[in-house]
Motif scaffolding. Structure first.
Motif, PDB file in Angstrom:
ATOM      1  N   ALA A 201     -57.168  32.906 -25.911  1.00  0.00           N
ATOM      2  CA  ALA A 201     -57.853  31.613 -25.940  1.00  0.00           C
ATOM      3  C   ALA A 201     -59.271  31.712 -25.394  1.00  0.00           C
ATOM      4  CB  ALA A 201     -57.067  30.577 -25.148  1.00  0.00           C
ATOM      5  N   GLY A 202     -59.608  32.822 -24.732  1.00  0.00           N
ATOM      6  CA  GLY A 202     -60.948  32.996 -24.198  1.00  0.00           C
ATOM      7  C   GLY A 202     -62.015  33.130 -25.257  1.00  0.00           C
ATOM      8  N   VAL A 203     -61.644  33.365 -26.521  1.00  0.00           N
ATOM      9  CA  VAL A 203     -62.637  33.475 -27.591  1.00  0.00           C
ATOM     10  C   VAL A 203     -63.009  32.102 -28.159  1.00  0.00           C
ATOM     11  CG1 VAL A 203     -61.775  35.758 -28.200  1.00  0.00           C
ATOM     12  CG2 VAL A 203     -60.944  33.774 -29.469  1.00  0.00           C
ATOM     13  N   LEU A 204     -62.336  31.053 -27.698  1.00  0.00           N
ATOM     14  CA  LEU A 204     -62.572  29.702 -28.218  1.00  0.00           C
ATOM     15  C   LEU A 204     -63.642  28.994 -27.383  1.00  0.00           C
ATOM     16  CD1 LEU A 204     -58.866  28.625 -28.843  1.00  0.00           C
ATOM     17  CD2 LEU A 204     -60.524  29.424 -30.546  1.00  0.00           C
ATOM     18  N   TRP A 205     -64.776  28.738 -27.972  1.00  0.00           N
ATOM     19  CA  TRP A 205     -65.879  27.982 -27.381  1.00  0.00           C
ATOM     20  C   TRP A 205     -66.254  28.459 -25.965  1.00  0.00           C
ATOM     21  CZ3 TRP A 205     -62.451  25.753 -30.755  1.00  0.00           C
ATOM     22  CH2 TRP A 205     -63.024  25.169 -31.908  1.00  0.00           C
ATOM     23  N   PRO A 206     -66.365  29.764 -25.723  1.00  0.00           N
ATOM     24  CA  PRO A 206     -66.676  30.236 -24.364  1.00  0.00           C
ATOM     25  C   PRO A 206     -68.053  29.823 -23.866  1.00  0.00           C
ATOM     26  CG  PRO A 206     -66.845  32.045 -25.927  1.00  0.00           C
ATOM     27  CD  PRO A 206     -66.238  30.889 -26.677  1.00  0.00           C
ATOM     28  N   ALA A 207     -69.048  29.730 -24.761  1.00  0.00           N
ATOM     29  CA  ALA A 207     -70.391  29.343 -24.324  1.00  0.00           C
ATOM     30  C   ALA A 207     -70.411  27.890 -23.862  1.00  0.00           C
ATOM     31  CB  ALA A 207     -71.396  29.566 -25.452  1.00  0.00           C
TER      32      ALA A 207
END
Length: 264
Positions: A201-207
């Protein structure tokens, strides 16, 4: 002082996920409308024919999101007060204006593929400029995506940052990060595919979600970055519209240049 427009237009004819609706009341229609308003609210009778040519003023009504065109994302856009580490996230009207008129540094990421780049790529782009970001500088990502504005490709093919790359800029004292792309994150499709493949889930909207841990703003959908003569040596003005309680506000972003300024 030279002014370079770095803003993308709000255009009802361009392709948008949330289409823009632009209705125009002509000067003649405006005269009739005004007469009706005078009658309804003030009990006054007025004949529009008394006006030159029977015309008053035009009126534009637009229906659009606050994320259409060049805009600034406020911390309130990233999440609720319950999930931020610094207290209640501020809305666009609550942010200090001096964040949005600052020296800028442009990082060239045009050679990067669709997806999210990390700290190593970011550091290399900084090194190529010959100048480190200074505290309160506005850092702008030149991905080349602005050339596809107004088309579906603009929303699917661009380069964003991962969370660690955002943290690196914030560690340097940056408060505002800009991009010529639709988002500071990778495209939606790219993030979701990587999540489905990895379960991370860390690849989802991290910025964006980095803004739940640390207070900062984004400028999205900048334009015309090729017109800048150098990666630094100018101020960027991106004062956001004062929309009370909103998570974002439109801006007419411009570069302000003194032709003899080097800012080295």
């Amino acid at each position: 002082m030279r002014i370079i427009d770095l803003s993308s237009p709000v255009d009802a004819a361009a392709w948008e996920p949330d289409p823009v609706v632009h209705q125009v009341l002509t000067p003649a229609e405006g005269a009739v409308h005004m007469a009706a308003e005078m009658k309804e609210h003030f009990g006054l009778d007025f004949d529009p024919a008394a006006l030159p040519g029977g015309e008053l003023l035009s009126l534009d009504t637009l229906t659009l999101t606050s994320h259409t065109g060049t805009h600034v994302d406020a911390p309130a856009h990233y999440g609720s007060a319950a999930v931020t580490d610094y207290g209640e996230p501020r809305t666009i009207d609550e942010l200090p204006l001096d964040w949005f008129l600052r020296p800028a540094l442009v990082l060239d990421l045009q050679d990067q593929p669709t997806g999210a780049v990390g700290v190593d790529v970011l550091r290399a782009a900084i090194a190529r400029t010959g100048r480190e970001p200074r505290p309160m500088d506005i850092v702008v990502l030149h991905t080349g995506a602005w050339r596809h504005a107004g088309t579906q490709r603009y929303f699917t093919d661009f380069t964003g940052l991962d969370g660690e790359a955002v943290d690196h800029l914030l560690d340097l004292g940056v408060k505002v990060i800009g991009t010529d792309a639709f988002s500071l994150d990778a495209p939606f499709g790219d993030m979701i595919r990587r999540y489905q493949e990895t379960g991370d889930a860390g690849v989802l909207w991290p910025a964006h979600f980095a803004g739940r841990r640390r207070e900062y703003c984004q400028i999205e959908r900048l334009h015309n970055l090729d017109a800048l003569p150098a990666p630094f040596g100018f101020h960027l003005s991106c004062l956001p519209t004062k929309l009370r309680g909103a998570g974002a506000g439109w801006t007419r972003a411009v570069a302000l240049l003194d032709d003899l300024e080097t800012d080295g």
